[in-house]
Design a protein around this motif. Structure first.
Motif, PDB file in Angstrom:
ATOM      1  N   SER A  16       0.639  -1.198   0.151  1.00  0.00           N
ATOM      2  CA  SER A  16      -0.021  -0.031   0.136  1.00  0.00           C
ATOM      3  C   SER A  16       0.896   1.286  -0.164  1.00  0.00           C
ATOM      4  O   SER A  16       0.474   2.104  -0.880  1.00  0.00           O
ATOM      5  N   HIS A  17       1.969   1.307   0.940  1.00  0.00           N
ATOM      6  CA  HIS A  17       2.649   2.432   0.786  1.00  0.00           C
ATOM      7  C   HIS A  17       3.541   2.608  -0.496  1.00  0.00           C
ATOM      8  O   HIS A  17       3.928   3.837  -1.021  1.00  0.00           O
ATOM      9  N   VAL A  20       1.316   4.440  -2.790  1.00  0.00           N
ATOM     10  CA  VAL A  20       1.250   5.806  -2.401  1.00  0.00           C
ATOM     11  C   VAL A  20       2.367   6.426  -2.754  1.00  0.00           C
ATOM     12  O   VAL A  20       2.207   7.680  -3.246  1.00  0.00           O
ATOM     13  N   GLU A  24       2.487   9.699  -5.330  1.00  0.00           N
ATOM     14  CA  GLU A  24       3.214  10.969  -5.027  1.00  0.00           C
ATOM     15  C   GLU A  24       4.209  11.417  -6.236  1.00  0.00           C
ATOM     16  O   GLU A  24       4.305  12.502  -6.603  1.00  0.00           O
ATOM     17  N   TRP A  29      -1.080  12.354  -5.967  1.00  0.00           N
ATOM     18  CA  TRP A  29      -1.479  12.063  -4.622  1.00  0.00           C
ATOM     19  C   TRP A  29      -1.851  13.421  -3.838  1.00  0.00           C
ATOM     20  O   TRP A  29      -0.869  14.291  -3.903  1.00  0.00           O
ATOM     21  N   GLY A  32      -4.265  10.931   2.005  1.00  0.00           N
ATOM     22  CA  GLY A  32      -4.832   9.246   2.211  1.00  0.00           C
ATOM     23  C   GLY A  32      -4.641   9.174   3.862  1.00  0.00           C
ATOM     24  O   GLY A  32      -3.811   9.938   4.283  1.00  0.00           O
ATOM     25  N   CYS A  33      -5.578   8.343   4.444  1.00  0.00           N
ATOM     26  CA  CYS A  33      -5.458   7.963   5.944  1.00  0.00           C
ATOM     27  C   CYS A  33      -6.292   7.040   6.256  1.00  0.00           C
ATOM     28  O   CYS A  33      -7.282   6.305   5.493  1.00  0.00           O
ATOM     29  N   SER A  65      -8.502   7.647   0.218  1.00  0.00           N
ATOM     30  CA  SER A  65      -7.474   8.624  -0.645  1.00  0.00           C
ATOM     31  C   SER A  65      -7.908   9.391  -1.125  1.00  0.00           C
ATOM     32  O   SER A  65      -8.917   9.250  -1.916  1.00  0.00           O
ATOM     33  N   ILE A  67      -6.855  11.717  -4.533  1.00  0.00           N
ATOM     34  CA  ILE A  67      -6.061  11.996  -5.706  1.00  0.00           C
ATOM     35  C   ILE A  67      -6.802  12.999  -6.655  1.00  0.00           C
ATOM     36  O   ILE A  67      -7.730  13.110  -6.512  1.00  0.00           O
ATOM     37  N   TRP A  78      -5.895   3.986 -10.759  1.00  0.00           N
ATOM     38  CA  TRP A  78      -5.435   4.115  -9.365  1.00  0.00           C
ATOM     39  C   TRP A  78      -6.103   3.259  -8.437  1.00  0.00           C
ATOM     40  O   TRP A  78      -5.616   2.649  -7.626  1.00  0.00           O
ATOM     41  N   ILE A  82      -4.578   0.592  -5.852  1.00  0.00           N
ATOM     42  CA  ILE A  82      -4.721   0.705  -4.458  1.00  0.00           C
ATOM     43  C   ILE A  82      -5.410  -0.676  -3.853  1.00  0.00           C
ATOM     44  O   ILE A  82      -5.208  -1.314  -2.867  1.00  0.00           O
ATOM     45  N   GLN A  90     -12.402  -0.930  -3.814  1.00  0.00           N
ATOM     46  CA  GLN A  90     -12.171   0.705  -3.322  1.00  0.00           C
ATOM     47  C   GLN A  90     -13.554   1.054  -4.112  1.00  0.00           C
ATOM     48  O   GLN A  90     -13.930   0.672  -5.255  1.00  0.00           O
TER      49      GLN A  90
END
Length: 101
Positions: A16-17, A20, A24, A29, A32-33, A65, A67, A78, A82, A90
């Protein structure tokens, strides 16, 4: 995300990171949280505070997230990346931009 075995969390987190970081680097990006708690708190227009509704569904919002992409098709691409990384479907929604916010 309770379908993910505990031993797979480090792998899912890194995947996942990685997405991200790719978003970015691509300049799409925004933010997100994860959502810490499913129970919401409602603040009324008069300032009264109450416990939010308890949803009668198995679906939960685990995070989100934001974007910025030129098209819905790009957003879906995207979202697919994700979804694969975090091993969760998603939901894609458009948000309205307010230049004064």
């Amino acid at each position: 995300m309770d379908h993910i075995p505990d031993e797979d969390w480090p792998m899912v987190g890194e995947a996942s990171h990685r997405v991200v970081r790719e978003a970015e680097a691509a300049g799409v990006w925004i933010f997100g949280c994860g959502i810490q708690q499913q129970q919401s708190t409602i603040v009324a227009t008069d300032g009264a505070v109450t416990v939010g509704p308890v949803h009668e569904t198995k679906a939960v919002l685990g995070g989100f997230s934001i974007i910025e992409v030129p098209s819905r098709d790009d957003a879906l691409i995207w979202a697919a990346r994700i979804a694969a990384a975090c091993q969760c479907a998603q939901e894609v929604r458009e948000i309205m931009f307010d230049p004064e916010s």
